[in-house]
Design a protein around this motif. Structure first.
Motif, PDB file in Angstrom:
ATOM      1  N   LEU A 135       2.407  -5.131   2.012  1.00 42.17           N
ATOM      2  CA  LEU A 135       2.251  -4.726   3.411  1.00 42.17           C
ATOM      3  C   LEU A 135       0.897  -5.180   3.960  1.00 42.17           C
ATOM      4  O   LEU A 135       0.792  -5.639   5.100  1.00 42.17           O
ATOM      5  N   ALA A 136      -0.144  -5.055   3.153  1.00 40.91           N
ATOM      6  CA  ALA A 136      -1.483  -5.463   3.604  1.00 40.91           C
ATOM      7  C   ALA A 136      -1.519  -6.964   3.893  1.00 40.91           C
ATOM      8  O   ALA A 136      -2.122  -7.400   4.885  1.00 40.91           O
ATOM      9  N   LEU A 137      -0.860  -7.736   3.039  1.00 39.83           N
ATOM     10  CA  LEU A 137      -0.818  -9.191   3.259  1.00 39.83           C
ATOM     11  C   LEU A 137      -0.016  -9.531   4.513  1.00 39.83           C
ATOM     12  O   LEU A 137      -0.381 -10.432   5.282  1.00 39.83           O
ATOM     13  N   LEU A 138       1.091  -8.815   4.727  1.00 47.46           N
ATOM     14  CA  LEU A 138       1.878  -9.034   5.947  1.00 47.46           C
ATOM     15  C   LEU A 138       1.025  -8.746   7.185  1.00 47.46           C
ATOM     16  O   LEU A 138       1.149  -9.426   8.209  1.00 47.46           O
ATOM     17  N   SER A 139       0.150  -7.745   7.085  1.00 46.52           N
ATOM     18  CA  SER A 139      -0.649  -7.401   8.269  1.00 46.52           C
ATOM     19  C   SER A 139      -1.676  -8.482   8.583  1.00 46.52           C
ATOM     20  O   SER A 139      -1.981  -8.725   9.749  1.00 46.52           O
ATOM     21  N   SER A 140      -2.207  -9.146   7.554  1.00 46.64           N
ATOM     22  CA  SER A 140      -3.123 -10.242   7.892  1.00 46.64           C
ATOM     23  C   SER A 140      -2.334 -11.427   8.457  1.00 46.64           C
ATOM     24  O   SER A 140      -2.770 -12.083   9.400  1.00 46.64           O
ATOM     25  N   ARG A 141      -1.116 -11.640   7.922  1.00 48.24           N
ATOM     26  CA  ARG A 141      -0.268 -12.695   8.502  1.00 48.24           C
ATOM     27  C   ARG A 141       0.094 -12.374   9.945  1.00 48.24           C
ATOM     28  O   ARG A 141       0.161 -13.264  10.802  1.00 48.24           O
ATOM     29  N   ALA A 142       0.330 -11.080  10.225  1.00 46.14           N
ATOM     30  CA  ALA A 142       0.656 -10.678  11.597  1.00 46.14           C
ATOM     31  C   ALA A 142      -0.499 -11.023  12.536  1.00 46.14           C
ATOM     32  O   ALA A 142      -0.295 -11.347  13.703  1.00 46.14           O
ATOM     33  N   ALA A 143      -1.726 -10.939  12.004  1.00 45.23           N
ATOM     34  CA  ALA A 143      -2.912 -11.150  12.848  1.00 45.23           C
ATOM     35  C   ALA A 143      -3.210 -12.628  13.053  1.00 45.23           C
ATOM     36  O   ALA A 143      -3.486 -13.064  14.168  1.00 45.23           O
ATOM     37  N   ASN A 144      -3.183 -13.410  11.982  1.00 49.64           N
ATOM     38  CA  ASN A 144      -3.628 -14.802  12.127  1.00 49.64           C
ATOM     39  C   ASN A 144      -2.727 -15.824  11.433  1.00 49.64           C
ATOM     40  O   ASN A 144      -3.131 -16.973  11.260  1.00 49.64           O
ATOM     41  N   GLY A 145      -1.549 -15.373  11.027  1.00 52.27           N
ATOM     42  CA  GLY A 145      -0.598 -16.307  10.444  1.00 52.27           C
ATOM     43  C   GLY A 145      -0.846 -16.652   8.990  1.00 52.27           C
ATOM     44  O   GLY A 145      -0.090 -17.402   8.386  1.00 52.27           O
ATOM     45  N   GLU A 146      -1.924 -16.076   8.418  1.00 50.70           N
ATOM     46  CA  GLU A 146      -2.249 -16.423   7.029  1.00 50.70           C
ATOM     47  C   GLU A 146      -2.304 -15.199   6.132  1.00 50.70           C
ATOM     48  O   GLU A 146      -2.722 -14.126   6.539  1.00 50.70           O
ATOM     49  N   THR A 147      -1.939 -15.418   4.881  1.00 56.58           N
ATOM     50  CA  THR A 147      -1.948 -14.342   3.898  1.00 56.58           C
ATOM     51  C   THR A 147      -3.308 -14.229   3.220  1.00 56.58           C
ATOM     52  O   THR A 147      -3.768 -13.130   2.896  1.00 56.58           O
ATOM     53  N   ALA A 148      -3.968 -15.368   3.034  1.00 50.44           N
ATOM     54  CA  ALA A 148      -5.151 -15.414   2.159  1.00 50.44           C
ATOM     55  C   ALA A 148      -6.238 -14.424   2.556  1.00 50.44           C
ATOM     56  O   ALA A 148      -6.823 -13.748   1.701  1.00 50.44           O
ATOM     57  N   GLY A 149      -6.509 -14.317   3.857  1.00 48.67           N
ATOM     58  CA  GLY A 149      -7.591 -13.431   4.302  1.00 48.67           C
ATOM     59  C   GLY A 149      -7.336 -11.973   3.989  1.00 48.67           C
ATOM     60  O   GLY A 149      -8.269 -11.159   3.952  1.00 48.67           O
ATOM     61  N   GLY A 150      -6.073 -11.619   3.762  1.00 46.93           N
ATOM     62  CA  GLY A 150      -5.744 -10.224   3.503  1.00 46.93           C
ATOM     63  C   GLY A 150      -5.809  -9.825   2.044  1.00 46.93           C
ATOM     64  O   GLY A 150      -5.619  -8.644   1.711  1.00 46.93           O
ATOM     65  N   ILE A 151      -6.087 -10.788   1.170  1.00 46.11           N
ATOM     66  CA  ILE A 151      -6.029 -10.458  -0.265  1.00 46.11           C
ATOM     67  C   ILE A 151      -6.993  -9.332  -0.662  1.00 46.11           C
ATOM     68  O   ILE A 151      -6.596  -8.409  -1.376  1.00 46.11           O
ATOM     69  N   PRO A 152      -8.258  -9.344  -0.199  1.00 45.76           N
ATOM     70  CA  PRO A 152      -9.112  -8.199  -0.566  1.00 45.76           C
ATOM     71  C   PRO A 152      -8.548  -6.865  -0.068  1.00 45.76           C
ATOM     72  O   PRO A 152      -8.706  -5.838  -0.736  1.00 45.76           O
ATOM     73  N   ALA A 153      -7.879  -6.881   1.082  1.00 41.11           N
ATOM     74  CA  ALA A 153      -7.252  -5.654   1.583  1.00 41.11           C
ATOM     75  C   ALA A 153      -6.113  -5.230   0.660  1.00 41.11           C
ATOM     76  O   ALA A 153      -5.953  -4.044   0.346  1.00 41.11           O
ATOM     77  N   ALA A 154      -5.311  -6.202   0.233  1.00 46.68           N
ATOM     78  CA  ALA A 154      -4.190  -5.917  -0.676  1.00 46.68           C
ATOM     79  C   ALA A 154      -4.701  -5.302  -1.976  1.00 46.68           C
ATOM     80  O   ALA A 154      -4.152  -4.318  -2.487  1.00 46.68           O
ATOM     81  N   VAL A 155      -5.783  -5.879  -2.496  1.00 50.35           N
ATOM     82  CA  VAL A 155      -6.360  -5.374  -3.746  1.00 50.35           C
ATOM     83  C   VAL A 155      -6.909  -3.965  -3.542  1.00 50.35           C
ATOM     84  O   VAL A 155      -6.655  -3.047  -4.338  1.00 50.35           O
ATOM     85  N   ALA A 156      -7.654  -3.771  -2.451  1.00 48.24           N
ATOM     86  CA  ALA A 156      -8.306  -2.477  -2.214  1.00 48.24           C
ATOM     87  C   ALA A 156      -7.282  -1.351  -2.092  1.00 48.24           C
ATOM     88  O   ALA A 156      -7.467  -0.262  -2.638  1.00 48.24           O
ATOM     89  N   ILE A 157      -6.190  -1.627  -1.385  1.00 53.44           N
ATOM     90  CA  ILE A 157      -5.211  -0.560  -1.164  1.00 53.44           C
ATOM     91  C   ILE A 157      -4.532  -0.188  -2.490  1.00 53.44           C
ATOM     92  O   ILE A 157      -4.259   0.990  -2.755  1.00 53.44           O
TER      93      ILE A 157
END
Lengths: 341, 341
Positions: free
Chosen positions: B66-88
């Protein structure tokens, strides 16, 4: 460290406490749910088990005072450091709440520990809540250095937890080296004091060199404190310190003087007594203390504490801060390490 | 939510897991001490009690996805959300480690719980260390929204802890209102899912409106999940869910359907059975389930779950994100709430 009248120290601590206490009370009420705030307030000493306010609280808020001094060191003002002061005290109390459960301690400062009164789940949760609140206080402060200070606090918290974990694991091991033991003490005690001595400066956006020197000062003070505390845990003066003579030996703590002696030559008798699982009689405890002393553990720990104090002084001098603030840092550090050098 | 082939869901989850797992392993090795990393790795299912790697790990990493989907929702990319995915995921596992101690649970997913294997102190510390690591991962990411995302995570963690505290305190109370119970469920379950669904967007610096709509979506999904979980805890299908029929009733859990029925008129018999301290026989458990159903608890919970799913759909539609990402959010949400509507 130079000796100054006790009234100077009292005044420094009273100022720190007065500046911190209202914000600390406010943070606990704001961030914690009522159930968990009640447990935290009991633990700190502000309330009795039924939630009634107490009038006997005498907490010195030493770490917050250091945090406030660090913001003064950076920009001459105390106010900007208040969220740092609050955050560091929240983390300190989180660690005490969980330590009391882990150690099975039933009393703290003459009162039943929180887990004895509210149960283990309540005390675990209250500790967890204080740790989260510490991050919230810093990040909600909107200060220039909020993100940097939060990262520093999380890192110090992580080191403190690592040190506590190492301490627990040492209980099962007979081969702990002095280097491991020093690292454990630095993590368990030095990290949070390093953070306390630099967090206010970090939060108000001080330059990295100042933050790092203040942190190094606090790290050395923390190690000196741990060495003194370990000495008192073996040869302590019960009247002055509340620590029973031999207290750490009876529970076979792998404290720094003991590990130093265990790693010296001719440590066979000490190892035989200390690393066995047979209960130690009172004469055994006395014999262990003598063997640690003969093995050089007492002298080494005293000398090492003096070296750490000297290193702390050097870091503080290199920080290039106002004389008045430096003197107050020295006062509080002297208080922490027991004015023993 | 529309039904799509299971293979679509599998593919979404597999992608999320593949993107998250290496970074999650890395974070645990980087931030935790070796002793505590070993406990965390055991708890997650990556290692056995002796630290040997396991080959059977089947964690789905739903929250990170879900965290990765939310970064994709914001800017089309998954990579930037990885620290969020890990943290959650770190926070989720912190809560599981501590919950298992608090609940006295001796097994999780067919294995002994961490505190059973490593002792309570080790499990408390490993949980504490994961919580601190979650903050470190975000703050060390140097992402545009690192401070904002950290504050959001701390706040969600605090709400989760509050909810757990309320849940514990409800055990002692006979007068829990439905509003209190909904707030508890929102805090305990909704807050972290709200954070999961928005944290990646927050971290990559998305605008507040998007972050808030994704968070609201997750909050509703969390409440729907809790309602379904509570229904299964009373009338669950053991084969499909692993939850024993009546499991929550046997331990007198103040779950949402029960509290709804207790607050309905004519609840005297239910209150008499459920709020007493006498052990419940198996016929009693069956009678309680019937009384909760007659008192409207089952229908209310089903209807409320459907309302929460509809509200989640609305928030997601209002977020105005790319169709492909929205469909994947719906897939994962449908999986979480058990595709029951």
């Amino acid at each position: 460290m130079t000796t100054t009248p006790a009234s100077v120290l009292s005044s420094v601590l009273a100022t720190g406490r007065t500046a911190t206490e209202p914000a600390l009370r406010d943070a606990i009420q704001t961030y914690l749910s009522p159930e968990l705030a009640r447990i935290a307030q009991y633990h700190i000493g502000w309330a009795d088990a039924d939630g009634r306010p107490t009038s006997t609280w005498s907490g010195k808020l030493v770490r917050p005072t250091l945090a406030l001094l660090s913001s003064r060191a950076a920009n001459g003002e105390t106010a900007g450091g208040i969220p740092a002061a609050v955050a560091i005290e929240l983390v300190h109390n989180f660690s005490l709440l969980h330590d009391d459960i882990m150690d099975g301690d039933t009393s703290r400062r003459g009162r039943a520990t929180a887990w004895k009164v509210f149960g283990v789940p309540g005390a675990i949760l209250a500790g967890d809540a204080l740790a989260a609140a510490a991050g919230e206080v810093l990040l909600d402060s909107d200060a220039e250095g909020a993100a940097s200070a939060s990262a520093s606090l999380m890192n110090a918290t992580q080191r403190m937890i690592s040190g506590q974990g190492a301490d627990v694991s040492f209980e099962q091991r007979g081969d702990v080296t002095l280097a491991e033991c020093l690292q454990m003490a630095g993590d368990k005690t030095g990290a949070l004091l390093a953070c306390a001595c630099s967090l206010g400066a970090d939060l108000v956006g001080a330059d990295r060199a100042l933050v790092q020197r203040l942190a190094a000062f606090g790290e050395h003070v923390g190690l000196a404190f741990q060495l003194v505390d370990d000495l008192l845990g073996i040869w302590g003066e019960e009247d002055r310190t509340g620590k029973q003579v031999g207290a750490d030996l009876r529970v076979r703590k792998k404290s720094l003087p003991v590990v130093a002696a265990l790693n010296a030559s001719d440590s066979d008798e000490l190892a035989g007594l200390y690393l066995s699982s047979e209960p130690l009689s009172e004469p055994d405890v006395q014999r262990v203390a003598d063997l640690v002393e003969r093995g050089g553990g007492r002298d080494w720990a005293r000398d090492e504490a003096a070296r750490q104090v000297a290193a702390a002084e050097e870091c503080l001098a290199a920080a290039g801060i106002a004389d008045a603030v430096r003197h107050e840092f020295q006062e509080v550090a002297g208080f922490i390490v027991g004015r023993r050098f």
